[in-house]
Structure formats: structure tokens, C-alpha cells
Design a protein around this motif. Sequence first.
Motif, mmCIF file in Angstrom:
data_model
loop_
_atom_site.group_PDB
_atom_site.id
_atom_site.type_symbol
_atom_site.label_atom_id
_atom_site.label_comp_id
_atom_site.label_asym_id
_atom_site.label_seq_id
_atom_site.Cartn_x
_atom_site.Cartn_y
_atom_site.Cartn_z
ATOM 1 N N ILE A 151 0.848 -1.182 0.000
ATOM 2 C CA ILE A 151 0.000 0.000 0.000
ATOM 3 C C ILE A 151 0.887 1.236 0.000
ATOM 4 N N VAL A 152 0.546 2.210 -0.823
ATOM 5 C CA VAL A 152 1.230 3.497 -0.869
ATOM 6 C C VAL A 152 0.192 4.573 -0.619
ATOM 7 N N GLY A 153 0.417 5.402 0.399
ATOM 8 C CA GLY A 153 -0.572 6.409 0.741
ATOM 9 C C GLY A 153 0.046 7.651 1.352
ATOM 10 N N LEU A 154 -0.786 8.668 1.506
ATOM 11 C CA LEU A 154 -0.371 9.954 2.055
ATOM 12 C C LEU A 154 -0.862 10.056 3.493
ATOM 13 N N SER A 155 0.041 10.425 4.383
ATOM 14 C CA SER A 155 -0.308 10.612 5.795
ATOM 15 C C SER A 155 -0.073 12.065 6.187
ATOM 16 N N THR A 156 -0.975 12.591 7.010
ATOM 17 C CA THR A 156 -0.849 13.947 7.550
ATOM 18 C C THR A 156 -0.828 13.834 9.059
ATOM 19 N N THR A 157 0.328 14.022 9.653
ATOM 20 C CA THR A 157 0.524 13.759 11.067
ATOM 21 C C THR A 157 1.009 15.008 11.787
ATOM 22 N N LYS A 158 1.002 14.911 13.118
ATOM 23 C CA LYS A 158 1.447 16.008 13.967
ATOM 24 C C LYS A 158 2.927 15.850 14.267
ATOM 25 N N CYS A 159 3.665 16.944 14.080
ATOM 26 C CA CYS A 159 5.096 16.963 14.392
ATOM 27 C C CYS A 159 5.429 18.372 14.880
ATOM 28 N N ASP A 160 5.443 18.539 16.198
ATOM 29 C CA ASP A 160 5.705 19.855 16.781
ATOM 30 C C ASP A 160 7.129 20.296 16.469
ATOM 31 N N ALA A 161 7.253 21.559 16.103
ATOM 32 C CA ALA A 161 8.542 22.110 15.677
ATOM 33 C C ALA A 161 9.255 22.774 16.846
ATOM 34 N N ASN A 162 10.555 22.555 16.912
ATOM 35 C CA ASN A 162 11.437 23.258 17.848
ATOM 36 C C ASN A 162 12.270 24.228 17.020
ATOM 37 N N MET A 163 11.885 25.522 17.069
ATOM 38 C CA MET A 163 12.469 26.526 16.193
ATOM 39 C C MET A 163 13.565 27.341 16.868
ATOM 40 N N PHE A 164 14.156 26.831 17.941
ATOM 41 C CA PHE A 164 15.159 27.610 18.676
ATOM 42 C C PHE A 164 16.365 27.909 17.795
ATOM 43 N N TYR A 165 16.770 26.949 16.953
ATOM 44 C CA TYR A 165 17.954 27.129 16.112
ATOM 45 C C TYR A 165 17.594 27.496 14.674
ATOM 46 N N TYR A 166 16.398 27.989 14.445
ATOM 47 C CA TYR A 166 15.996 28.421 13.111
ATOM 48 C C TYR A 166 16.931 29.546 12.625
ATOM 49 N N PRO A 167 17.398 29.512 11.359
ATOM 50 C CA PRO A 167 17.014 28.628 10.257
ATOM 51 C C PRO A 167 17.932 27.417 10.068
ATOM 52 N N MET A 168 18.695 27.049 11.075
ATOM 53 C CA MET A 168 19.581 25.887 10.987
ATOM 54 C C MET A 168 19.102 24.828 11.974
ATOM 55 N N ASP A 169 17.809 24.566 11.945
ATOM 56 C CA ASP A 169 17.194 23.677 12.922
ATOM 57 C C ASP A 169 17.098 22.260 12.390
ATOM 58 N N GLU A 170 16.891 21.344 13.317
ATOM 59 C CA GLU A 170 16.651 19.944 13.033
ATOM 60 C C GLU A 170 15.371 19.511 13.745
ATOM 61 N N GLN A 171 14.552 18.743 13.068
ATOM 62 C CA GLN A 171 13.287 18.289 13.620
ATOM 63 C C GLN A 171 13.258 16.770 13.665
ATOM 64 N N ARG A 172 12.720 16.227 14.740
ATOM 65 C CA ARG A 172 12.531 14.787 14.895
ATOM 66 C C ARG A 172 11.037 14.503 14.825
ATOM 67 N N CYS A 173 10.630 13.759 13.799
ATOM 68 C CA CYS A 173 9.214 13.460 13.571
ATOM 69 C C CYS A 173 8.964 11.960 13.667
ATOM 70 N N GLU A 174 7.740 11.627 14.055
ATOM 71 C CA GLU A 174 7.333 10.231 14.186
ATOM 72 C C GLU A 174 5.952 10.035 13.585
ATOM 73 N N ILE A 175 5.732 8.835 13.048
ATOM 74 C CA ILE A 175 4.430 8.443 12.517
ATOM 75 C C ILE A 175 4.044 7.136 13.205
ATOM 76 N N HIS A 176 2.910 7.131 13.901
ATOM 77 C CA HIS A 176 2.485 5.988 14.712
ATOM 78 C C HIS A 176 1.391 5.219 13.968
ATOM 79 N N PHE A 177 1.638 3.933 13.739
ATOM 80 C CA PHE A 177 0.657 3.041 13.130
ATOM 81 C C PHE A 177 0.180 2.059 14.201
#
Length: 427
Positions: A151-177
Motif C-alpha cells: 500500500i502506498v498512501g499519504l499521511s498527515t501527522t502532527k510533528c511539533d517544531a522546535n524553532m530555537f535554532y531556526y534557520p539551521m534547525d533539526e526536527q525529529r518526527c514520528e508516525i504511529h501506526f
Amino acid sequence: MSTKTPCRYVLSLITLLLCESFSISSDIDTLMEFYNTLKELPLSNIRPVRNQSHVVTVYIDLILHSVVSYDEKTGTLSSVIVVNMTWTDELVRDYFSKEFEDEVPIPVSLIWSPGFSIYNTVTEDISLKISEIQLHKNAFLSPDGRMRNLIVGLSTTKCDANMFYYPMDEQRCEIHFVSEEPFNKVVIRPTRGMYLGGSTALQKNEEWEIADVTCKTDMISNYSKIIISFKMTRKSMHLFMNFVVPLMYLCLLNLFVFLLPESSGERVSYAVTLLLALILYLNMIADRLPNTAPVSLININIVIQLNTSCFVVLMTILTLRMYEKSQTDQPVPWFWKVFVSVTSAKCLRKPQRKIHVINVKEAEVKDEKEDENDDEEVQKSFDNKTGVTWVDVSRAANQFLFWMFFVLLVIQSVVFFVLLMCRPVPL
């Protein structure tokens, strides 16, 4: 004998073709019978085990295909996920002919298939958004009863951003099935206990660099869960050139207000224009960042530079008032004389004597044309100019303020870039 040999070859060839055609027709008949049998059986609602008390183990390989978009302001991540599911269907295997050596396509609507939901979705649809074509795709059954579905599909999930080091930031995102059936009925696990999709996304993103993609299992209440986790590092060169560099130029131009001559009449308007530019810049950055903590370093830096610019405007007005006092007879206080003597690099006595001589000559000319009352006023003005004048105080203050704000700007810039470059590695 030579005439019989070709006949034998022809007969054997005809026999072989007849056998193959019979075999093909037999395979087709077998498949049609197999499909008709599946249509008659309600297997889509029954778990694929003979003993319904047993647990069905579904091996899932979650592959991050691509990151479509990431909205930092709302913390919404849109990504394309490839789900490769494998399980053993004991019920279908009983009706499957062992004569087939290859996989057989079976419509998904005729068999049981594992269901799962996206736990951290931000939309009403808790499942992968797939096309109408994929709804009618086939699963593939192996001779040993192993079923495989992709199956190939599109997911729209929540991933809160930590913008302290913007514009050189890194984000850690997760998708829970999460499995739609309890743990005592269906268990979902990663394929062979490891992630097979690779350490990055299959398709690159223009704004983000995807790395460190992992897949792990977990439990939520009485349901099994698989979490796909990955790190996104922003490609910051574009934003760095369009946000950070112009900010440094604006702060640097803010210092040159103290180098403009007082007689030009443009000092206050120049300082206020730069102050308004920083306010506009702050609003532009605020529109791109979320209204959550922590506040970004670039936002803190702009606020500091905004306060500095306000102080520059205030100091510009005060130095202009000092300069205007030179047109009056107001004496210079002693502490300003000490300030000028400390900050001035040259002795003021020699140029003052020249000024005194000119003033004496001007007073002598005026003595011939004016009366005695005017002579007393000139003499009083001459006495006031024998020491440090308000012009000297204004110029010394401008020189001191220029170097003071320059040092502050260097310190602020160094601290900002050190904090921005030396960001900790996210876990």
C-alpha cells in the motif's frame, strides 16, 4: 528412413503444443474455480487462522517514500508512506492448489487483510489516504500460504517544531501506526525486526534533508503499535542568505548614524528608518515561526537589535541637542569637560587658540560698528569659548557611541553564531 524422421518430429511437436495448451487451459480453469470458491466464502471477515484463539502475526515494513511538506507554524507533516505487509493465511491456503509454483494475485476484497490506523494524525481520516486504483489492487498469495500486500498512501501527522535554532534547525518526527484489532488477536511487527526501507527517504525533499530513519514497536493500551521515526535537517543556505545576512547589514548600518555630520539634518530620520526596518523584519520572521516556546535565536537577536536601535535613536537626539547648545551661551559642565578630555585623542588647546584669534578679530571689527553694549556681549561669548565647547562634547559623544555600539554588535553576533552553529544533536 529419412522420410519418417521429419514426421516423428512434427508429431512430437504437435503433441507438445497440445499438452501445453491443455495445461494452460487447465491452469485457467483451476484459477477460475479458485476465485469462484473465494467469492462464495466469507473470508474477508474471518481472521486467517483455523483456530480463532491463535494470534495472527503481521510483519510490516514501513518505508518513508518522501516528505511532501512540513508546516512549522502548525506543526503539520505530510509524507508519503509505503506499507509492505506480509502474513500467513491458513484459510486461503487450504483452497490453494499446490500445482502453482508462482504467486497468485487475489483481490483484496475477497480475503482478510490487516487494518491499522495512524494514531498521531491531524485530520479526520485516520488511515492512509490512497487512490481509488489502490482500493482494487490485488494481494499476492505464495504456495506456502504467505500473503503479501503493498500500500502506498499519504499521511498527515502532527510533528511539533522546535524553532530555537531556526534557520539551521533539526526536527525529529514520528508516525504511529496502530493495529485496529487487540493484541490478543493481531500483532504487528517490523519485518525481521529491522527497517528495510533504508536510512533516508526514497525521494529527496527540496527544503529538508531526511536521515536516521528507524522503525520500532510499542504498545498503546491493548493494541500493538509500530513507530517510524526520522530526523529532518533544514537546508538552511537559502534562508541564511535571505534572513541572517540582511539582518547583520541592517545592524551594521545602524552604527553609521554617529558618523553623519550634525549639520546634515538627516541623522534622526536615518536612525528612525533603520528602526522601522527592524520592526518590519521582526514581523516578517514572526509570520513564519509558530507562536510556541522556545523562541528562536534569530527572534531573540532581532529583539535585542531592536532595543539597540531605539537606544541609538535616543542617543542621536541627545547628541544633536548638545550640538545645538553651541549656539547659546550655556556653559559646559565640568563632567562633560572630563569626558571630552578622556575620549579625545588630540589636545584641544591649539585649535582653540586659533579660534580665539579669529573671534578676537571678529570682535575688533564689530567694535568699530557697534556700540559698547554689543562689545560686552561679544566679550562674554569669547570668555565662554576659552574652554571645551558643546561642539567638542557632541563629537566626542558620537565617537564614543560609535565604538561602544560596534563592540556590542560584535559580541552579540559572535554569541548568536556560536549558539547557532554549536547546537546539540537531537536524540
